[in-house]
Write a protein that holds these residues in place. Structure first.
Motif, short mmCIF file in Angstrom:
data_model
loop_
_atom_site.label_atom_id
_atom_site.label_comp_id
_atom_site.label_asym_id
_atom_site.label_seq_id
_atom_site.Cartn_x
_atom_site.Cartn_y
_atom_site.Cartn_z
N SER A 19 0.86 -1.17 0.00
CA SER A 19 0.00 0.00 0.00
C SER A 19 0.90 1.22 0.00
CB SER A 19 -0.91 0.00 1.23
OG SER A 19 -1.65 1.20 1.28
N GLY A 20 1.20 1.74 -1.21
CA GLY A 20 2.10 2.87 -1.29
C GLY A 20 3.46 2.48 -0.77
N GLU A 21 3.93 3.19 0.22
CA GLU A 21 5.25 2.92 0.77
C GLU A 21 5.23 1.89 1.89
OE1 GLU A 21 5.28 6.75 3.78
OE2 GLU A 21 6.24 6.89 1.84
N ILE A 22 4.05 1.40 2.22
CA ILE A 22 3.91 0.40 3.29
C ILE A 22 3.70 -0.97 2.65
CG2 ILE A 22 2.52 -0.37 5.24
CD1 ILE A 22 3.74 2.17 5.98
N ARG A 23 4.43 -1.95 3.14
CA ARG A 23 4.25 -3.34 2.72
C ARG A 23 3.71 -4.10 3.91
NH1 ARG A 23 7.59 -8.06 2.74
NH2 ARG A 23 9.26 -6.90 3.75
N PHE A 24 2.55 -4.76 3.73
CA PHE A 24 1.92 -5.51 4.81
C PHE A 24 2.29 -6.98 4.70
CE2 PHE A 24 -0.50 -2.37 6.90
CZ PHE A 24 -0.78 -1.41 5.94
N VAL A 25 2.68 -7.55 5.85
CA VAL A 25 2.99 -8.96 5.92
C VAL A 25 2.20 -9.58 7.07
CG1 VAL A 25 5.29 -8.76 4.88
CG2 VAL A 25 5.03 -8.56 7.36
N ALA A 26 1.77 -10.81 6.86
CA ALA A 26 1.08 -11.56 7.91
C ALA A 26 2.13 -12.22 8.78
CB ALA A 26 0.15 -12.61 7.28
N VAL A 27 1.98 -12.09 10.10
CA VAL A 27 2.93 -12.66 11.05
C VAL A 27 2.16 -13.30 12.21
CG1 VAL A 27 4.70 -10.94 10.50
CG2 VAL A 27 3.17 -10.55 12.45
N GLY A 28 2.85 -14.10 12.96
CA GLY A 28 2.29 -14.63 14.20
C GLY A 28 2.51 -13.65 15.33
N GLN A 29 1.74 -13.82 16.39
CA GLN A 29 1.82 -12.92 17.54
C GLN A 29 3.22 -12.90 18.16
OE1 GLN A 29 -1.51 -12.42 20.47
NE2 GLN A 29 -0.19 -13.68 21.74
N ASP A 30 3.96 -14.00 18.04
CA ASP A 30 5.29 -14.08 18.62
C ASP A 30 6.41 -13.74 17.64
OD1 ASP A 30 4.28 -14.82 21.12
OD2 ASP A 30 4.16 -16.91 20.51
N ASP A 31 6.05 -13.32 16.44
CA ASP A 31 7.05 -12.93 15.44
C ASP A 31 7.78 -11.67 15.90
OD1 ASP A 31 8.03 -11.48 12.92
OD2 ASP A 31 7.35 -13.39 12.09
N PRO A 32 9.09 -11.58 15.69
CA PRO A 32 9.83 -10.37 16.08
C PRO A 32 9.27 -9.09 15.45
CG PRO A 32 11.36 -12.14 15.53
CD PRO A 32 9.98 -12.65 15.18
#
Length: 168
Positions: free
Chosen positions: A7-20
């Motif tokens: 989204s524009g300059e933002i890249r969204f990634v799906a992570v787990g709650q414990d992901d760094p």
């Protein structure tokens, strides 16, 4: 499922709650909630992590982190509320990156993922000391409810709903 959405300059990634990548979200939320509502940052951090991570995982939920230059700047999650409804949780934008449209982009990404999962309605709650959040939700098509949502162990006085088109 969204693994990488730009989204524009933002890249969204799906992570787990414990992901760094989720760590800054949870840490800053703990500090902000402790400052606004009282209590220690450590206690709030434990509370934030008390939700089972599986609630924010496929197939019923997700956590998205928005990266700018590979640095987490916004994020949020959703979980199943009922068969037709997802509940947004943990909506956050880094304090150094606010007022740039990142939260709106995050909501759009979360709503897209929620619709893709077949939900037709979104609930969310916020505390009564977060006027910025209330303004954001109203500006993005959410309707404030007259009463809090039913909850087992916690009550947030400000609740919102938004309908999604059927079929994603």
């Amino acid at each position: 499922m969204v693994e990488d959405q730009t989204s524009g300059e933002i890249r969204f990634v799906a992570v787990g709650q414990d992901d760094p990548l989720a760590a800054p979200l949870l840490a800053e939320l703990a500090t902000e909630y402790a400052d606004r509502y009282g209590g220690s940052t450590e206690r709030v951090a434990r509370w934030l992590r008390s939700y089972p991570a599986a609630e924010f995982s496929a197939p019923n939920g997700a956590m998205l982190i928005g990266l700018r230059d590979e640095v987490p700047v916004t994020g949020g999650a959703f979980r199943r509320f009922d068969a037709d409804t997802a509940e947004l949780k943990r909506i956050w934008t880094d304090g150094n990156h606010r007022r740039r449209g990142h939260a709106r982009a995050l909501l759009a990404a979360l709503e897209s993922e929620i619709a893709a999962r077949g939900y037709t309605r979104i609930y969310l709650t916020t505390g009564d000391r977060q006027p910025e959040a209330e303004a954001l939700y109203l500006a993005t098509g959410y309707t404030r409810l007259d009463e809090p949502l039913p909850a087992e162990n916690e009550v947030y006085p400000v609740a919102f709903v938004k309908g999604l088109p059927a079929g994603g």
